[in-house]
Design a protein around this motif. Structure first.
Motif, PDB file in Angstrom:
ATOM      1  N   LYS A   6       0.995  11.997  -9.758  1.00  0.00           N
ATOM      2  CA  LYS A   6       0.446  13.239  -9.571  1.00  0.00           C
ATOM      3  C   LYS A   6       1.338  14.564  -9.848  1.00  0.00           C
ATOM      4  CE  LYS A   6      -3.031  15.986  -8.573  1.00  0.00           C
ATOM      5  NZ  LYS A   6      -4.326  16.139  -9.327  1.00  0.00           N
ATOM      6  N   LYS A   7       2.553  14.190  -9.437  1.00  0.00           N
ATOM      7  CA  LYS A   7       3.768  15.143  -9.665  1.00  0.00           C
ATOM      8  C   LYS A   7       4.328  15.303 -11.088  1.00  0.00           C
ATOM      9  CE  LYS A   7       8.537  16.208  -8.050  1.00  0.00           C
ATOM     10  NZ  LYS A   7       9.938  15.644  -7.301  1.00  0.00           N
ATOM     11  N   GLN A   8       4.125  14.380 -11.729  1.00  0.00           N
ATOM     12  CA  GLN A   8       4.520  14.759 -13.312  1.00  0.00           C
ATOM     13  C   GLN A   8       3.339  14.812 -14.108  1.00  0.00           C
ATOM     14  OE1 GLN A   8       6.548  10.880 -14.701  1.00  0.00           O
ATOM     15  NE2 GLN A   8       8.151  11.055 -12.869  1.00  0.00           N
ATOM     16  N   ASN A   9       2.337  14.638 -13.630  1.00  0.00           N
ATOM     17  CA  ASN A   9       0.963  15.157 -14.507  1.00  0.00           C
ATOM     18  C   ASN A   9       0.128  15.706 -13.534  1.00  0.00           C
ATOM     19  OD1 ASN A   9       1.628  13.121 -16.926  1.00  0.00           O
ATOM     20  ND2 ASN A   9       1.912  12.070 -15.066  1.00  0.00           N
ATOM     21  N   PRO A  10       0.364  17.143 -13.285  1.00  0.00           N
ATOM     22  CA  PRO A  10      -0.614  17.914 -12.289  1.00  0.00           C
ATOM     23  C   PRO A  10      -2.033  17.886 -12.544  1.00  0.00           C
ATOM     24  CG  PRO A  10       1.393  19.183 -12.771  1.00  0.00           C
ATOM     25  CD  PRO A  10       1.358  17.749 -13.599  1.00  0.00           C
ATOM     26  N   ALA A  11      -2.480  17.816 -13.936  1.00  0.00           N
ATOM     27  CA  ALA A  11      -3.736  17.774 -14.587  1.00  0.00           C
ATOM     28  C   ALA A  11      -4.556  16.694 -14.130  1.00  0.00           C
ATOM     29  CB  ALA A  11      -3.787  18.111 -15.851  1.00  0.00           C
ATOM     30  N   PHE A  12      -4.013  15.456 -13.782  1.00  0.00           N
ATOM     31  CA  PHE A  12      -4.467  14.297 -13.621  1.00  0.00           C
ATOM     32  C   PHE A  12      -5.431  14.276 -12.287  1.00  0.00           C
ATOM     33  CE2 PHE A  12      -1.812  10.900 -16.142  1.00  0.00           C
ATOM     34  CZ  PHE A  12      -2.165  11.624 -17.440  1.00  0.00           C
ATOM     35  N   GLY A  13      -6.567  13.841 -12.310  1.00  0.00           N
ATOM     36  CA  GLY A  13      -7.496  13.880 -11.223  1.00  0.00           C
ATOM     37  C   GLY A  13      -7.288  12.317 -10.707  1.00  0.00           C
ATOM     38  N   GLN A  33       0.960  -1.034  -0.029  1.00  0.00           N
ATOM     39  CA  GLN A  33      -0.105  -0.031  -0.052  1.00  0.00           C
ATOM     40  C   GLN A  33       0.846   1.212   0.115  1.00  0.00           C
ATOM     41  OE1 GLN A  33      -3.581   0.056  -0.524  1.00  0.00           O
ATOM     42  NE2 GLN A  33      -3.083  -1.791  -0.832  1.00  0.00           N
ATOM     43  N   SER A  34       2.038   1.099   0.714  1.00  0.00           N
ATOM     44  CA  SER A  34       2.973   2.338   0.710  1.00  0.00           C
ATOM     45  C   SER A  34       3.769   2.363  -0.575  1.00  0.00           C
ATOM     46  CB  SER A  34       4.059   2.145   1.667  1.00  0.00           C
ATOM     47  OG  SER A  34       3.372   2.092   2.874  1.00  0.00           O
ATOM     48  N   ASN A  35       3.786   1.297  -1.406  1.00  0.00           N
ATOM     49  CA  ASN A  35       4.372   1.677  -2.571  1.00  0.00           C
ATOM     50  C   ASN A  35       3.479   2.096  -3.684  1.00  0.00           C
ATOM     51  OD1 ASN A  35       7.017   0.660  -1.867  1.00  0.00           O
ATOM     52  ND2 ASN A  35       6.262  -1.470  -1.985  1.00  0.00           N
ATOM     53  N   LEU A  36       2.079   1.698  -3.343  1.00  0.00           N
ATOM     54  CA  LEU A  36       1.083   2.331  -4.181  1.00  0.00           C
ATOM     55  C   LEU A  36       0.851   3.996  -4.160  1.00  0.00           C
ATOM     56  CD1 LEU A  36      -1.538  -0.478  -4.249  1.00  0.00           C
ATOM     57  CD2 LEU A  36      -0.320   0.377  -6.449  1.00  0.00           C
ATOM     58  N   TYR A  37       1.081   4.139  -2.825  1.00  0.00           N
ATOM     59  CA  TYR A  37       0.855   5.719  -2.643  1.00  0.00           C
ATOM     60  C   TYR A  37       1.792   6.550  -3.077  1.00  0.00           C
ATOM     61  CZ  TYR A  37       0.360   9.645   0.482  1.00  0.00           C
ATOM     62  OH  TYR A  37       0.170  11.113   0.707  1.00  0.00           O
ATOM     63  N   PHE A  38       3.136   6.024  -3.003  1.00  0.00           N
ATOM     64  CA  PHE A  38       4.358   6.681  -3.644  1.00  0.00           C
ATOM     65  C   PHE A  38       3.924   6.788  -5.229  1.00  0.00           C
ATOM     66  CE2 PHE A  38       7.196   5.248   0.153  1.00  0.00           C
ATOM     67  CZ  PHE A  38       7.032   6.484   0.677  1.00  0.00           C
ATOM     68  N   GLN A  39       3.448   5.893  -5.709  1.00  0.00           N
ATOM     69  CA  GLN A  39       3.352   5.872  -7.416  1.00  0.00           C
ATOM     70  C   GLN A  39       2.266   6.832  -7.451  1.00  0.00           C
ATOM     71  OE1 GLN A  39       2.358   1.725  -9.284  1.00  0.00           O
ATOM     72  NE2 GLN A  39       3.496   1.050  -7.673  1.00  0.00           N
ATOM     73  N   TYR A  40       1.127   6.869  -6.713  1.00  0.00           N
ATOM     74  CA  TYR A  40       0.483   7.977  -6.925  1.00  0.00           C
ATOM     75  C   TYR A  40       0.538   9.391  -6.786  1.00  0.00           C
ATOM     76  CZ  TYR A  40      -3.142  11.436  -5.214  1.00  0.00           C
ATOM     77  OH  TYR A  40      -3.942  12.416  -5.134  1.00  0.00           O
ATOM     78  N   GLN A  41       1.587   9.528  -5.748  1.00  0.00           N
ATOM     79  CA  GLN A  41       2.242  10.921  -5.638  1.00  0.00           C
ATOM     80  C   GLN A  41       3.180  11.108  -6.659  1.00  0.00           C
ATOM     81  OE1 GLN A  41       4.337  10.447  -1.664  1.00  0.00           O
ATOM     82  NE2 GLN A  41       2.783  12.083  -0.978  1.00  0.00           N
ATOM     83  N   GLU A  42       4.193  10.164  -7.366  1.00  0.00           N
ATOM     84  CA  GLU A  42       4.804  10.399  -8.431  1.00  0.00           C
ATOM     85  C   GLU A  42       4.026  10.671  -9.687  1.00  0.00           C
ATOM     86  OE1 GLU A  42       8.355  11.072 -10.231  1.00  0.00           O
ATOM     87  OE2 GLU A  42       8.204  10.853  -8.322  1.00  0.00           O
TER      88      GLU A  42
END
Length: 323
Positions: A35-42, A24-33
């Motif tokens: 979002k960081k690279q694609n600010p427009a993604f919801g 779950q932590s790894n998935l959360y980091f994926q989510y953050q990365e």
């Protein structure tokens, strides 16, 4: 623990959790990365990318229900403890507390608390102050009075973030007589043995008193109890202590093994040489933390031994003068 200057990273905390929490932590980091690279993604789009339910990424988008390891990391980050680097000013206190987890302290098997037991209330109060100096004051601690063989005190702290922090740094979990012990590598690598061993000695060393023959002291030793199958591990552990003492000019030549009152266990002792000069080197070069009584007892024993030696010298001198 990835570079020479890094002692503990976020991943070190995550690794103390079970496989699901790590995933779950790894998935959360994926989510953050993403979002960081694609600010427009919801959050809906990101949920499809990482193949997770929308409600999960919606929680993370609203900064709610983050994985438990991430909550622990954020809590430690707020206290400047993650990442933990070699220039962190709290390291001496951290090493000092870690030393107790191999002595009269520890972490419960179920990870419900970190604790230290002592007959000295001042020791428990000092330990509590050190914990608060590192992590700040919280409502998760208490001091319990009791003792099967006399009055004693026990400090307990149930804050899981604190417990995971020390677990990640190498604190043993559960009953120490049943598990292997070693000095964490980072303690040696970053020259923190003085702080680590000061509290370990404060817990585990037996301070001598003058023998009934008034010529020497009783034994000065470090004793450990372990399961028979841990014999070689304890020899290696005691040899590590022996080498540390040697660096401090203190001779500890022999390791003794004897049967414990429980048949499946051994009592092992590292005996420190009782030569007066060696005892003085121990007194001068080795700090004892979390036991004012032991430190004072050692000082009193040496003063008494010194007086006995002086009396014998004066008696010998008077005999020579008569001749």
């Amino acid at each position: 623990m990835e570079t020479s200057k890094m002692i503990l990273t976020e991943q070190g905390i995550i690794n103390t959790y079970n496989k699901r929490q790590q995933e779950q932590s790894n998935l959360y980091f994926q989510y953050q990365e993403i979002k960081k690279q694609n600010p427009a993604f919801g959050y809906k789009r990101i949920s499809k990318v990482i193949q997770q339910p929308e409600h999960k990424t919606r929680w993370w988008h609203n900064k709610k229900h983050t994985p438990t390891p991430i909550q622990a990391i954020n809590w430690l980050k707020q206290r400047s403890l993650i990442p933990l680097e070699e220039n962190n000013q709290k390291l001496p206190l951290i090493a000092k507390i870690l030393g107790t987890t191999l002595g009269d302290g520890g972490i419960f098997q179920n990870l419900n608390g970190i604790f230290l037991s002592s007959a000295e209330l001042s020791t428990i109060e000092e330990f509590k102050r050190d914990i608060e100096q590192i992590f700040g004051t919280d409502s998760n601690s208490r001091i319990i009075e009791g003792g099967e063989y006399g009055h004693s005190y026990c400090y307990q702290n149930t804050n899981r973030n604190i417990i995971r922090f020390f677990q990640a740094l190498g604190a043993p979990i559960g009953r120490k007589s049943k598990i292997e012990l070693s000095v964490p590598e980072w303690i040696i690598k970053h020259n923190l043995q003085d702080y680590f061993f000061s509290s370990f000695f404060g817990n585990e060393i037996g301070i001598p008193k003058i023998h009934k023959d008034n010529r020497r002291t009783d034994s000065l030793d470090i004793g450990l109890v372990c399961k028979k199958e841990l014999l070689q591990n304890r020899i290696a552990f005691l040899n590590t202590i022996k080498e540390y003492l040697k660096e401090k000019g203190v001779k500890a030549d022999k390791i003794y093994t004897q049967r414990h009152k429980q048949d499946d266990k051994l009592l092992m002792k590292l005996a420190i040489n009782l030569n007066f000069d060696n005892l003085m080197n121990f007194y001068k070069n080795i700090n004892i933390s979390y036991s004012q009584q032991k430190a004072q007892k050692l000082q009193n024993t040496l003063q008494e031994l010194q007086q006995l030696k002086l009396k014998r010298f004066n008696k010998l001198s008077s005999t020579i003068n008569i001749l």
